[in-house]
Design a protein around this motif. Structure first.
Motif, PDB file in Angstrom:
ATOM      1  N   LYS A 112      45.851  30.632  33.243  1.00  0.00           N
ATOM      2  CA  LYS A 112      45.752  30.854  34.571  1.00  0.00           C
ATOM      3  C   LYS A 112      45.242  28.986  35.073  1.00  0.00           C
ATOM      4  N   GLU A 515      50.959  37.173  35.744  1.00  0.00           N
ATOM      5  CA  GLU A 515      49.944  37.103  36.675  1.00  0.00           C
ATOM      6  C   GLU A 515      50.085  38.331  37.745  1.00  0.00           C
ATOM      7  N   GLU A 516      51.205  38.537  38.255  1.00  0.00           N
ATOM      8  CA  GLU A 516      51.337  39.501  39.262  1.00  0.00           C
ATOM      9  C   GLU A 516      51.172  40.727  38.856  1.00  0.00           C
ATOM     10  N   ALA A 520      43.361  41.930  39.654  1.00  0.00           N
ATOM     11  CA  ALA A 520      42.475  40.424  40.160  1.00  0.00           C
ATOM     12  C   ALA A 520      41.133  40.487  39.510  1.00  0.00           C
TER      13      ALA A 520
END
Ligand code: V55
Ligand code: FE
Length: 522
Positions: A112, A515-516, A520
């Motif tokens: 990331k 990532e999506e 989170a």
């Protein structure tokens, strides 16, 4: 040293691909098993006699490395997590057991904003937890329930060691003899050692190779020996991304064999039955689940998706092995499935029924296109085309967004000696449209685990993105690097190399989660 080799050394050094690594697929697992065997059993020159030569045969290190060192630059459009899983025995394997029986150990490269954190954890399967408590092996032989310790009756036998996929907010660790184990995507903690999709799973087993529908995102999967040990029932089913069961049916196979992978198109499901057959007699004698029975034919079976399975057609063919699918498509009348095919048993550690020696040449696999005509009134044979004769390798991959639709690009790891007869394992990209091949040579003293493709973004064209995989540096005690390549320019070498300070846990398969699709971070 030849000039070639010298040059390769220098080039790989300049790319930051410092040092060496492991092999690809079955052969690598086998040689590691052989090494371990030699270390473990007193019949071989004993390690006690030469303590300095002792190399630990087990790994078992659960690791956390934050902000791994990186050579080159992590691309700004590469954000997500690369998961891997492989067998890591809790205790030394019993004589006669095979490397496929180690406990599943999951690792993750969390990538990331240019940073990479590495983490690995054992899957806390019911088997792992019971053995950990007892501090000894309670499941002594690969998929042989007859030898299990009486104390484990009723527990899941899953090692969760073969493949790993994301589903909803979970990471599913898969072994084809059991339901999945469900893990937390970020912490790798085991949430459910036996995950049955809220009691909807219509099978006692779940394949290690589900497909993700290219249009709906549904997970299409199957389970063989679906109604119990040794059964010839295969359940086929489909879950929505939200976890709702939307289709299931049950078929029977011509004989019970290792049904490791399958193919799915928008309209069809394909199975390939190979003579890695269930061997009850061998199990009763204390052996593993399978033996290679060269007297049996193969069957290429096609059924309609969303049907009741009664339309299945079996096309008979010669004795062959194919364990993994690269991609599949149909064009109205014909269905095509690209596999890694060998003439005989590809696994050196799988017994040959009848006692033939294992044949390393007949065990080599090549990318091969199987096809069958669906419009014929009576099913006849299926066709076999070797697509890239010069490339020997295992564990083919594709851009996984194309699991159920026509695809153009395939990827493969080829162990040393590579297709050009040079030192160095390779990652190869095949363009099926032009049959053009491009490759990355990792250089000498390096072995490569299975590769995995990560798209540049959700809407990137097919094959536009990164190809990654773990390189084991054999001349550095097996220290590992994650090699990241531009998938459209493999021959240019890595865009980034992520350095681990130690050996990485072994891998069978890996999986990219963008990532999506990740929760989170807290
Ligand atoms: C495979 C791997 C397995 C297994 C059956 O390549 C097939 C395939 C790691 O365990 O049990
Ligand atoms: Fe597999």
């Amino acid at each position: 040293m030849t000039e070639d080799r010298d040059q390769l050394d220098r080039r790989s050094f300049m790319r930051g691909a410092l040092g060496a690594a492991v092999g690809v697929g079955a052969a690598a697992l086998a040689s590691r098993a052989a090494d371990a065997q030699e270390d473990r059993y007193p019949s071989a020159p004993s390690s006690e006699e030469r303590p300095s030569a002792r190399r630990p045969s087990l790994y078992r290190l659960e690791a956390d490395v934050r902000d791994c060192e990186v050579t080159g630059e992590i691309p700004s459009d590469l954000n997500g997590a690369f998961y891997r899983v492989g067998p890591d025995p809790q205790y030394p394997l019993r004589p006669g057991n095979i490397p496929f029986d180690g406990e599943g150990h999951v690792s993750m490269f969390r990538i990331k904003n240019g940073r990479v954190d590495y983490k690995s954890r054992f899957v806390r399967t019911e088997r792992y937890v019971a053995q950990d408590k007892a501090r000894r092996i309670l499941f002594p032989m690969y998929r042989n329930p007859y030898l299990d310790d009486p104390s484990v009756k009723g527990l899941s036998r899953s090692t969760a060691n073969t493949h790993i996929i994301n589903h909803r907010n979970l990471l599913l660790a898969l072994k084809e003899d059991s339901p999945p184990a469900a893990l937390d995507l970020l912490t790798l903690e085991t949430i459910a050692p036996v995950y049955t999709f809220d009691d909807q799973l219509p099978s006692k087993t779940f394949t290690a190779h589900p497909k993700v529908d290219s249009e709906t995102g549904n997970i299409v999967a199957f389970g063989y020996e679906a109604t119990g040990h040794g059964s010839d029932d295969v359940a086929i089913f489909e879950f929505t991304p939200g976890g709702k069961l939307v289709w299931s049916t049950m078929i029977k196979v011509p004989y019970v064999g290792m049904l490791h992978d399958f193919a799915v198109t928008q309209r069809h499901i394909v199975f390939y039955v190979i003579p890695m057959t269930i061997d009850e007699e061998q199990m009763r004698r204390g052996g593993i689940h399978w033996s290679w029975d060269k007297t049996k034919p193969t069957y290429f079976g096609v059924l309609r998706r969303f049907g009741d399975g009664k339309d299945i057609q079996w096309f008979e063919g010669p004795t062959r092995s194919a364990t993994h699918v690269m991609g599949a498509f149909d064009d109205g009348n014909r269905i095509y499935v690209d596999v890694e095919m060998s003439m005989s048993n590809p696994f050196p550690f799988m017994p040959m029924k009848g006692g033939d020696p294992w044949d390393p040449v007949a065990g080599q696999s090549r990318i091969t296109r199987l096809s069958a005509n669906l419009s014929g009134r009576t099913p006849r044979g299926y066709q076999i085309e070797t697509m890239y004769q010069d490339y020997i390798g295992a564990l083919p991959r594709q851009d996984d967004r194309y699991n159920t639709v026509p695809y153009r690009y395939g990827f493969l790891g080829c162990p040393e000696p590579n297709p050009q007869g040079r030192p160095g394992a390779c990652y190869v990209r095949f363009d099926h449209q032009t049959r053009k091949v491009t490759l990355y040579n990792a250089g000498p003293d390096t072995s490569l685990a299975e590769c995995c493709f990560a798209p540049r973004g959700p809407d990137a064209p097919e094959g536009s993105g990164y190809l990654m995989g773990v390189a084991t540096r054999n001349d550095e005690g097996g220290r590992a690097d994650l090699v990241i390549l531009d998938a459209e320019h493999l021959d240019e070498g890595p865009v980034a190399v992520v350095h681990l300070p130690m050996r990485a846990v072994g891998q069978v398969h890996g999986w990219w989660v963008p990532e999506e699709k990740l929760p989170a971070a807290v």
